[in-house]
Design a protein around this motif. Structure first.
Motif, PDB file in Angstrom:
ATOM      1  N   TYR A  52       0.830  -1.207   0.000  1.00 14.48           N
ATOM      2  CA  TYR A  52       0.000   0.000   0.000  1.00 14.48           C
ATOM      3  C   TYR A  52       0.860   1.252   0.000  1.00 14.48           C
ATOM      4  CZ  TYR A  52      -3.065   3.675   1.707  1.00 14.48           C
ATOM      5  OH  TYR A  52      -3.743   4.866   1.863  1.00 14.48           O
ATOM      6  N   LYS A  53       1.907   1.250   0.818  1.00 11.71           N
ATOM      7  CA  LYS A  53       2.730   2.455   0.920  1.00 11.71           C
ATOM      8  C   LYS A  53       3.503   2.745  -0.363  1.00 11.71           C
ATOM      9  CE  LYS A  53       4.612   5.902   3.103  1.00 11.71           C
ATOM     10  NZ  LYS A  53       3.800   7.109   3.427  1.00 11.71           N
ATOM     11  N   ALA A  59      -1.507   6.641  -1.181  1.00 12.43           N
ATOM     12  CA  ALA A  59      -0.546   6.775  -0.087  1.00 12.43           C
ATOM     13  C   ALA A  59       0.483   7.849  -0.359  1.00 12.43           C
ATOM     14  CB  ALA A  59       0.162   5.438   0.139  1.00 12.43           C
ATOM     15  N   THR A  70      -4.693   6.275   4.884  1.00 13.98           N
ATOM     16  CA  THR A  70      -3.415   5.631   5.196  1.00 13.98           C
ATOM     17  C   THR A  70      -3.361   5.191   6.657  1.00 13.98           C
ATOM     18  OG1 THR A  70      -2.297   6.943   3.502  1.00 13.98           O
ATOM     19  CG2 THR A  70      -0.922   5.934   5.201  1.00 13.98           C
TER      20      THR A  70
END
Length: 386
Positions: A52-53, A59, A70
């Motif tokens: 995800y990051k 993000a 986030t």
């Protein structure tokens, strides 16, 4: 060459063996799945957070909405990791308690409800939270010499005292059947205690162990170990004989009264002192039908409440048998432990053990040496002593 009907051919694995292997495969597969789950879930949660990051465009944004999303993602990942760790630790704790329960059943095995005409009930409360065994020991066995009972209290409490408990109980279970006199049983326990301390000294303190081998006084924690022991022998006619090494005398319950079985000064505890050459067995009279004995460790009388007041064990026993024609061992245990936990707020600071024996043998009148009637007790159901 003939073969017995039903016997498997040479070189062929029996069907039961095949079935056993088939039954064993699901267990191995289940263990492998659990190991994979233990390692795989944290990896999945970590990979989700990193992906995800690094890969999600949201993000990379600095807006308030993007930051909230986030934070929510990482909160979910962190919560999942915490729950997974909690589930794993709870599983290990349940397994440890199962192992501890099995060890307790072997070491401090539950007593039968009846032993040679005596109703028996016993229970222990460990001071270590989560522990099922502690530094108190008890056992009762029917022998050809009568019912022999031991109650002991090892210095300290909890899991650290288990080795001494195991050594003494193992020695008593053999000596109670082998030795004709109670004094020789006590000497066997004393030798078992000395042998256990020597082995501990060699394992934990080599220099101290050498001193033990030379017969010198040892220093350190091992030299301070001791155990209080009470030995009872209850004959078939109800006569009670005792040897006491620093242990509290039991209470005699009968006729609506609760009193000490004896007031003789006990011998020193086993461990730091040698037994005297002449061991005098205390004659405690006769346990009549319907009367009971309550053996206990000093943790029961030394338990304190928040104000520092000691627990009144004698009064608790009197309350437990009030308005009862005879003391019911299980009811006595339940009433005393309930009162004790209420007194200490559910948090005792020492191990506590109670053992209650009631004479259920039927009385009968027999002819004495000069034709006079005297009272005796018999066991309504004969017991075979091995």
């Amino acid at each position: 060459m003939c073969r017995t009907a039903g016997a498997p051919a040479r070189g062929r694995v029996p069907a039961d063996g095949d079935g056993g292997r088939r039954r064993g495969r699901p267990r191995r597969d289940h263990r492998r799945f659990r190991r994979a789950l233990t390692i795989g879930l944290p990896t999945v949660w970590g990979a989700t957070a990193i992906t995800y990051k690094l890969a999600c465009p949201l993000a990379q944004q600095n807006g308030l909405g993007a930051r909230i999303v986030t934070c929510a993602v990482f909160f979910v990942v962190g919560t999942g990791l915490i729950l997974h760790v909690r589930y794993t630790l709870l599983g290990e704790l349940r397994q440890a308690r199962r192992v501890a329960g099995a060890a307790q059943n072997v070491l401090l095995r539950p007593l039968p409800p009846r032993i040679d005409g005596l109703a028996v009930a016993a229970a222990q409360l460990s001071a270590d939270r989560g522990a099922t065994v502690g530094g108190d020991l008890y056992e009762a066995v029917a022998t050809e010499h009568g019912v022999r009972v031991v109650m002991g209290d090892v210095r300290g409490h909890g899991l650290a005292a288990l080795g001494t408990v195991a050594a003494l109980l193992g020695s008593f279970r053999e000596a109670a059947h082998d030795e004709p006199s109670l004094a020789r049983v006590l000497r066997r326990l004393d030798r078992a205690m000395a042998r256990h301390l020597r082995e501990r000294a060699r394992a934990e303190h080599p220099s101290c162990g050498a001193q033990f081998d030379l017969g010198e006084e040892a220093y350190g924690p091992v030299a301070e170990e001791f155990v209080t022991v009470l030995l009872l022998e209850i004959g078939r006619d109800g006569t009670v004989h005792a040897l006491n090494c620093g242990h509290p005398w039991p209470f005699l319950i009968g006729g609506g009264r609760v009193e000490r079985l004896a007031t003789v000064e006990p011998l020193p505890p086993l461990g730091p002192f040698d037994l005297p050459a002449d061991l005098t067995v205390t004659d405690c009279g006769r346990l009549l039908p319907g009367e009971a004995l309550c053996l206990h460790t000093d943790g029961a009388e030394d338990a304190r409440n928040a104000r520092g007041r000691f627990f009144a064990l004698r009064e608790a026993l009197e309350d437990a048998v009030r308005d009862r024609p005879t003391a019911v061992p299980q009811a006595v245990l339940g009433a005393v432990f309930t009162a004790l936990l209420h007194h200490t707020g559910g948090d005792p600071t020492d191990d506590i053990a109670l053992l209650v024996l009631r004479n259920d043998r039927e009385p009968r009148l027999t002819s004495g040496a000069r034709g006079t009637a005297r009272q005796a007790t018999t066991n309504p159901q004969p017991t075979n002593h091995l």
